[in-house]
Write a protein that holds these residues in place. Structure first.
Motif, PDB file in Angstrom:
ATOM      1  N   PHE A 134      -5.733   9.687   7.073  1.00 29.89           N
ATOM      2  CA  PHE A 134      -5.584   8.232   7.155  1.00 29.89           C
ATOM      3  C   PHE A 134      -5.310   7.815   8.592  1.00 29.89           C
ATOM      4  CE2 PHE A 134      -3.799   9.637   3.020  1.00 29.89           C
ATOM      5  CZ  PHE A 134      -4.763   9.088   2.189  1.00 29.89           C
TER       6      PHE A 134
ATOM      7  N   GLU B  72       0.066  12.494 -10.592  1.00 29.81           N
ATOM      8  CA  GLU B  72       0.304  11.111 -10.175  1.00 29.81           C
ATOM      9  C   GLU B  72       1.150  10.307 -11.162  1.00 29.81           C
ATOM     10  OE1 GLU B  72       1.186   9.489  -7.931  1.00 29.81           O
ATOM     11  OE2 GLU B  72      -0.605   9.175  -6.717  1.00 29.81           O
TER      12      GLU B  72
ATOM     13  N   SER C  63       0.859  -1.169   0.000  1.00 33.13           N
ATOM     14  CA  SER C  63       0.000   0.000   0.000  1.00 33.13           C
ATOM     15  C   SER C  63       0.902   1.229   0.000  1.00 33.13           C
ATOM     16  CB  SER C  63      -0.902   0.003   1.238  1.00 33.13           C
ATOM     17  OG  SER C  63      -1.804   1.081   1.196  1.00 33.13           O
TER      18      SER C  63
ATOM     19  N   LEU D 294       1.513   5.442  -0.651  1.00 37.96           N
ATOM     20  CA  LEU D 294       0.923   6.772  -0.637  1.00 37.96           C
ATOM     21  C   LEU D 294       1.903   7.768  -1.239  1.00 37.96           C
ATOM     22  CD1 LEU D 294      -1.164   8.942   0.246  1.00 37.96           C
ATOM     23  CD2 LEU D 294       0.011   8.981   2.478  1.00 37.96           C
TER      24      LEU D 294
ATOM     25  N   HIS E 177      -2.202   5.202  -3.578  1.00 36.16           N
ATOM     26  CA  HIS E 177      -2.998   6.321  -3.096  1.00 36.16           C
ATOM     27  C   HIS E 177      -2.230   7.603  -3.393  1.00 36.16           C
ATOM     28  CE1 HIS E 177      -5.499   3.585  -0.553  1.00 36.16           C
ATOM     29  NE2 HIS E 177      -4.356   2.892  -0.523  1.00 36.16           N
TER      30      HIS E 177
ATOM     31  N   LEU F 193      -2.358  12.008  -2.859  1.00 34.68           N
ATOM     32  CA  LEU F 193      -2.984  13.141  -2.188  1.00 34.68           C
ATOM     33  C   LEU F 193      -2.383  14.434  -2.709  1.00 34.68           C
ATOM     34  CD1 LEU F 193      -4.067  13.623   1.415  1.00 34.68           C
ATOM     35  CD2 LEU F 193      -2.264  15.150   0.585  1.00 34.68           C
TER      36      LEU F 193
ATOM     37  N   ASN G  93      -6.250   5.639  -6.122  1.00 33.92           N
ATOM     38  CA  ASN G  93      -7.139   6.155  -5.086  1.00 33.92           C
ATOM     39  C   ASN G  93      -6.673   7.573  -4.764  1.00 33.92           C
ATOM     40  OD1 ASN G  93      -8.543   3.487  -4.347  1.00 33.92           O
ATOM     41  ND2 ASN G  93      -6.387   2.976  -4.175  1.00 33.92           N
ATOM     42  N   LEU G  94      -7.446   8.569  -5.158  1.00 37.85           N
ATOM     43  CA  LEU G  94      -7.002   9.951  -5.089  1.00 37.85           C
ATOM     44  C   LEU G  94      -7.797  10.732  -4.045  1.00 37.85           C
ATOM     45  CD1 LEU G  94      -6.679  10.571  -8.930  1.00 37.85           C
ATOM     46  CD2 LEU G  94      -4.857  10.014  -7.308  1.00 37.85           C
ATOM     47  N   TYR G  95      -7.073  11.612  -3.323  1.00 37.29           N
ATOM     48  CA  TYR G  95      -7.663  12.380  -2.238  1.00 37.29           C
ATOM     49  C   TYR G  95      -7.204  13.829  -2.340  1.00 37.29           C
ATOM     50  CZ  TYR G  95      -7.713   7.608  -0.368  1.00 37.29           C
ATOM     51  OH  TYR G  95      -7.874   6.252  -0.209  1.00 37.29           O
TER      52      TYR G  95
END
Length: 212
Positions: free
Chosen positions: A109, A57, A48, A50, A74, A76, A98-100
């Motif tokens: 998180f 990205e 995982s 980030l 992920h 951000l 997975n974008l924030y």
């Protein structure tokens, strides 16, 4: 979450999205650069990952491509423009992202959930307070013995490309990177330096491991 855009560069329409990728390529940050970033990271399948200050990205896409899609990526960023374009890029590349939207010093998180956190030429777009806050947050969201990679502008090595990039340094360099403060700041947050390598004469990757 209310986000203060003074914490970093919001990259609006003119400088964001496909325009950002075009300018980045001109400055030497094309696909081969992001492949190089991915190649120096301690990647394993099922990780995982980030990416903070992820922009469009490119790093996350390069990581996923290198690992055959067998990682969870992920990203951000502060900018809606960057995130929107990142989503389009991911779909076109067949990469799941997975974008924030958020600030790197206020990560949304839980504690200890990531195997790897990376930031690529994003710290130079923030203030010292945000960088320090981000490093504390990274330590919080990393698992024990997991990794944090800071890829950022650094005190340049001598070379022709350094001379050519001098205007870029004038706007992007900061005291933390120029004076190599990151190892000390990270050490204060239980992150130990394990690798320090230049990717370009003006960009280095520093890899830290979270002590258990």
């Amino acid at each position: 979450m209310k986000i203060n855009h003074k914490k970093g560069n919001n990259f609006g329409w003119f400088f964001g999205g496909r325009h950002y990728d075009f300018f980045a390529m001109i400055l030497g940050f094309g696909h081969s650069y992001y492949e190089q970033v991915a190649s120096v990271l301690p990647l394993e399948k099922k990780m995982s990952v980030l990416d903070i200050g992820c922009g469009t990205e490119s790093v996350g896409i390069a990581i996923s491509e290198l690992m055959g899609g067998d990682v969870i990526v992920h990203g951000l960023d502060l900018s809606d423009v960057q995130l929107g374009y990142a989503a389009d890029k991911g779909r076109k590349a067949g990469v799941s992202l997975n974008l924030y939207r958020g600030s790197m010093d206020m990560l949304p998180f839980k504690n200890g959930v990531f195997d790897l956190v990376v930031t690529s030429v994003a710290f130079c777009e923030t203030t010292s307070d945000v960088r320090k806050g981000a490093i504390g947050e990274v330590s919080r969201v990393l698992k024990d013995n997991a990794y944090f990679a800071i890829v950022d502008c650094a005190k340049p090595l001598l070379g022709m490309d350094t001379v050519m990039m001098l205007p870029f340094f004038m706007f992007k360099e900061n005291a933390d990177s120029w004076n190599n403060h990151y190892p000390d700041i990270c050490r204060d947050n239980n992150l130990v330096l394990e690798k320090d390598v230049y990717l370009k004469s003006y960009v280095k990757c520093q890899l830290f491991r979270k002590a258990d």
